[in-house]
Design a protein around this motif. Structure first.
Motif, mmCIF file in Angstrom:
data_model
loop_
_atom_site.group_PDB
_atom_site.id
_atom_site.type_symbol
_atom_site.label_atom_id
_atom_site.label_comp_id
_atom_site.label_asym_id
_atom_site.label_seq_id
_atom_site.Cartn_x
_atom_site.Cartn_y
_atom_site.Cartn_z
ATOM 1 N N LEU A 114 9.854 32.641 -15.798
ATOM 2 C CA LEU A 114 11.331 32.655 -15.669
ATOM 3 C C LEU A 114 11.338 33.908 -14.532
ATOM 4 C CD1 LEU A 114 12.840 32.604 -19.218
ATOM 5 C CD2 LEU A 114 12.920 30.735 -17.428
ATOM 6 N N VAL A 115 12.483 33.929 -13.940
ATOM 7 C CA VAL A 115 12.945 34.797 -13.046
ATOM 8 C C VAL A 115 14.088 35.633 -13.618
ATOM 9 C CG1 VAL A 115 11.828 33.690 -11.063
ATOM 10 C CG2 VAL A 115 14.240 33.652 -11.553
ATOM 11 N N ASP A 116 14.287 36.759 -12.827
ATOM 12 C CA ASP A 116 15.621 37.366 -13.222
ATOM 13 C C ASP A 116 16.721 36.720 -13.016
ATOM 14 O OD1 ASP A 116 17.734 39.188 -13.230
ATOM 15 O OD2 ASP A 116 17.146 40.616 -11.855
ATOM 16 N N PRO A 117 17.643 36.327 -14.130
ATOM 17 C CA PRO A 117 18.632 35.420 -14.052
ATOM 18 C C PRO A 117 19.663 36.120 -12.712
ATOM 19 C CG PRO A 117 18.815 36.568 -15.971
ATOM 20 C CD PRO A 117 17.601 36.865 -15.278
ATOM 21 N N ALA A 118 19.735 37.251 -12.536
ATOM 22 C CA ALA A 118 20.602 37.669 -11.561
ATOM 23 C C ALA A 118 20.000 37.368 -10.240
ATOM 24 C CB ALA A 118 20.791 39.171 -11.369
ATOM 25 N N ALA A 119 18.989 37.429 -9.845
ATOM 26 C CA ALA A 119 18.217 36.887 -8.757
ATOM 27 C C ALA A 119 18.538 35.662 -8.458
ATOM 28 C CB ALA A 119 16.936 37.266 -8.557
ATOM 29 N N PHE A 120 18.381 34.761 -9.503
ATOM 30 C CA PHE A 120 18.657 33.187 -9.435
ATOM 31 C C PHE A 120 20.258 32.927 -8.987
ATOM 32 C CE2 PHE A 120 20.002 29.238 -11.079
ATOM 33 C CZ PHE A 120 18.809 28.308 -10.445
ATOM 34 N N ALA A 121 20.941 33.672 -9.634
ATOM 35 C CA ALA A 121 22.381 33.535 -9.487
ATOM 36 C C ALA A 121 22.816 33.743 -7.974
ATOM 37 C CB ALA A 121 23.179 34.435 -10.461
ATOM 38 N N MET A 122 22.067 34.464 -7.328
ATOM 39 C CA MET A 122 22.442 34.785 -5.757
ATOM 40 C C MET A 122 21.745 33.804 -5.176
ATOM 41 S SD MET A 122 23.844 37.855 -5.485
ATOM 42 C CE MET A 122 23.798 37.642 -3.713
ATOM 43 N N LYS A 123 20.722 32.949 -5.503
ATOM 44 C CA LYS A 123 20.550 31.910 -4.904
ATOM 45 C C LYS A 123 21.733 30.698 -4.884
ATOM 46 C CE LYS A 123 15.496 32.309 -5.349
ATOM 47 N NZ LYS A 123 14.189 31.142 -6.020
ATOM 48 N N VAL A 124 22.285 30.582 -6.186
ATOM 49 C CA VAL A 124 23.621 29.547 -6.379
ATOM 50 C C VAL A 124 24.605 30.103 -5.654
ATOM 51 C CG1 VAL A 124 24.965 28.689 -8.265
ATOM 52 C CG2 VAL A 124 22.609 29.020 -8.693
ATOM 53 N N ILE A 125 24.891 31.469 -5.606
ATOM 54 C CA ILE A 125 26.049 31.724 -4.901
ATOM 55 C C ILE A 125 26.001 31.634 -3.217
ATOM 56 C CG2 ILE A 125 27.361 33.947 -3.673
ATOM 57 C CD1 ILE A 125 26.673 34.924 -6.884
ATOM 58 N N GLU A 126 24.892 31.819 -2.698
ATOM 59 C CA GLU A 126 24.497 31.660 -1.249
ATOM 60 C C GLU A 126 24.469 30.162 -0.969
ATOM 61 O OE1 GLU A 126 24.005 32.840 2.563
ATOM 62 O OE2 GLU A 126 24.583 34.104 0.659
ATOM 63 N N VAL A 127 23.986 29.375 -1.858
ATOM 64 C CA VAL A 127 23.831 27.678 -1.512
ATOM 65 C C VAL A 127 25.368 27.390 -1.369
ATOM 66 C CG1 VAL A 127 23.236 25.511 -2.361
ATOM 67 C CG2 VAL A 127 21.532 27.392 -2.342
ATOM 68 N N LYS A 128 26.241 27.880 -2.355
ATOM 69 C CA LYS A 128 27.659 27.475 -2.344
ATOM 70 C C LYS A 128 28.338 27.805 -1.286
ATOM 71 C CE LYS A 128 28.712 24.423 -5.715
ATOM 72 N NZ LYS A 128 29.272 23.126 -5.552
ATOM 73 N N ARG A 129 28.107 29.166 -0.709
ATOM 74 C CA ARG A 129 28.855 29.546 0.201
ATOM 75 C C ARG A 129 28.467 28.981 1.491
ATOM 76 N NH1 ARG A 129 28.287 32.394 4.632
ATOM 77 N NH2 ARG A 129 25.954 32.226 4.443
ATOM 78 N N THR A 150 15.064 30.207 -26.967
ATOM 79 C CA THR A 150 16.088 29.929 -28.050
ATOM 80 C C THR A 150 17.256 29.453 -27.238
ATOM 81 O OG1 THR A 150 17.212 31.900 -27.709
ATOM 82 C CG2 THR A 150 15.470 31.769 -29.179
ATOM 83 N N ALA A 151 18.231 28.735 -27.746
ATOM 84 C CA ALA A 151 19.419 28.349 -27.509
ATOM 85 C C ALA A 151 20.384 29.324 -26.934
ATOM 86 C CB ALA A 151 20.239 27.192 -28.454
ATOM 87 N N ASP A 152 20.402 30.291 -27.555
ATOM 88 C CA ASP A 152 21.038 31.562 -27.313
ATOM 89 C C ASP A 152 20.859 31.990 -26.045
ATOM 90 O OD1 ASP A 152 22.709 31.369 -29.482
ATOM 91 O OD2 ASP A 152 21.879 32.757 -30.654
ATOM 92 N N ALA A 153 19.434 32.100 -25.651
ATOM 93 C CA ALA A 153 19.021 32.544 -24.412
ATOM 94 C C ALA A 153 19.292 31.594 -23.337
ATOM 95 C CB ALA A 153 17.496 33.081 -24.669
ATOM 96 N N VAL A 154 19.122 30.500 -23.740
ATOM 97 C CA VAL A 154 19.460 29.313 -22.589
ATOM 98 C C VAL A 154 20.907 29.554 -22.032
ATOM 99 C CG1 VAL A 154 19.939 26.880 -22.290
ATOM 100 C CG2 VAL A 154 17.493 27.573 -23.280
ATOM 101 N N LEU A 155 21.914 29.636 -23.148
ATOM 102 C CA LEU A 155 23.286 29.812 -22.902
ATOM 103 C C LEU A 155 23.567 31.155 -22.073
ATOM 104 C CD1 LEU A 155 24.810 28.476 -26.302
ATOM 105 C CD2 LEU A 155 24.929 27.514 -24.104
ATOM 106 N N LEU A 156 23.035 32.084 -22.317
ATOM 107 C CA LEU A 156 23.149 33.557 -21.524
ATOM 108 C C LEU A 156 23.055 33.161 -19.894
ATOM 109 C CD1 LEU A 156 21.807 36.137 -23.837
ATOM 110 C CD2 LEU A 156 24.111 35.789 -23.156
ATOM 111 N N ARG A 157 21.794 32.435 -19.778
ATOM 112 C CA ARG A 157 21.423 32.292 -18.423
ATOM 113 C C ARG A 157 22.574 30.968 -17.838
ATOM 114 N NH1 ARG A 157 16.194 33.089 -16.159
ATOM 115 N NH2 ARG A 157 15.366 34.890 -17.250
ATOM 116 N N ALA A 158 22.749 30.135 -18.662
ATOM 117 C CA ALA A 158 23.458 28.971 -18.221
ATOM 118 C C ALA A 158 25.059 29.555 -17.802
ATOM 119 C CB ALA A 158 23.783 27.908 -19.204
ATOM 120 N N ARG A 159 25.637 30.313 -18.480
ATOM 121 C CA ARG A 159 26.906 30.918 -18.228
ATOM 122 C C ARG A 159 27.008 31.832 -17.060
ATOM 123 N NH1 ARG A 159 27.135 32.324 -24.760
ATOM 124 N NH2 ARG A 159 28.246 30.283 -25.308
#
Length: 261
Positions: A114-129, A150-159
């Motif tokens: 797994l990578v830092d979810p914040a770093a991955f979120a930046m990829k999503v932001i830039e692709v959408k931009r 765990t499902a809770d950990a998955v949901l933290l990233r998903a959100r």
């Protein structure tokens, strides 16, 4: 044609077959599937490379460029975007969109971790931009690589990825019905799972799943079938039936002439 986004809002889950070459994509399109994905595993293995090492980038780009003329939606599995740099990931997705790709899977892991979810979120932001209309299926790999599984950990990233602009959440390795329900209830985005060994598509739909991908299963099953065929030939057993050479050849000729499959 119903939009790719709308296919995730139907009464029954979208069943997405994953192709590894033109021939498999043509067969899936001829069978009536409205959308076809690529499989990084099948593409990488076909090139003699293990999956997940950013080895499938060129072959994926080449394949989707050829598939753009098919009368179906094409979505591409692009591992982690083939780069740590959000701008480079966005550039690659924009290139795919120019070839008619309507969606991408991007995973929040690199080299099996797994990578830092914040770093991955930046990829999503830039692709959408860069490409606002692309359907980003954010792959959450906690369960796949058994890290924070765990499902809770998955949901933290998903959100976090939903806030960044993701359009769907893909959770490979998600198989327990209770965990499936917890995750589909816990995110407002369509949830994608791999084909389940025991639950049908309808049963997965009842648990809130909106997309079921074949993943690399068709590729692996094709290899198994090929092995059974040649061992039957060697051992003097009954050979299986298969689509005729002439039918496949006709499909390829029509495809190369720009006609619908």
């Amino acid at each position: 044609m119903v939009s790719f986004h709308d296919l995730h809002q139907a009464e029954t889950p979208l069943v997405l077959p994953n192709a590894w070459d033109v021939g498999s994509a043509l067969a899936f399109a001829a069978a009536g599937f409205s959308a076809i994905g690529t499989t990084s595993f099948g593409i990488a293995v076909s090139a003699g490379q293990p999956d997940g090492g950013r080895s499938s980038q060129q072959a994926t780009a080449a394949l989707v460029a050829m598939l753009g003329s098919l009368p179906v939606h094409i979505t591409a599995d692009i591992e982690d975007g083939y780069s740590d740099d959000p701008g480079e990931v966005a550039d690659f997705v924009a290139e795919l969109a120019d070839h008619g790709v309507v969606g991408v899977n991007i995973e929040d892991s690199t080299s099996g971790h797994l990578v830092d979810p914040a770093a991955f979120a930046m990829k999503v932001i830039e692709v959408k931009r860069r490409t606002p209309t692309i359907f980003i299926n954010a792959r959450v790999d906690n369960l796949w690589f058994a890290e924070q599984a765990t499902a809770d950990a998955v949901l933290l990233r998903a959100r976090a990825y939903a806030e960044a602009g993701a359009d769907g959440i893909f959770v490979p390795g998600l198989a327990d019905p209770d965990e499936i329900r917890a995750i589909t209830d816990g995110t407002g985005l369509p949830v994608n799972v791999l084909a389940h060994p025991f639950l049908t598509v309808a049963e997965l739909g009842a648990l809130g799943v909106r997309r079921v991908s074949s993943g690399s299963l068709p590729y692996r099953a094709a290899v198994d079938s090929a092995l059974k065929t040649v061992t039957a030939l060697r051992d003097g057993l009954q050979l299986p039936e298969a689509t005729s050479y002439w039918e496949v050849q006709a499909q390829l000729m029509a495809f190369n002439q720009g006609f619908s499959v």
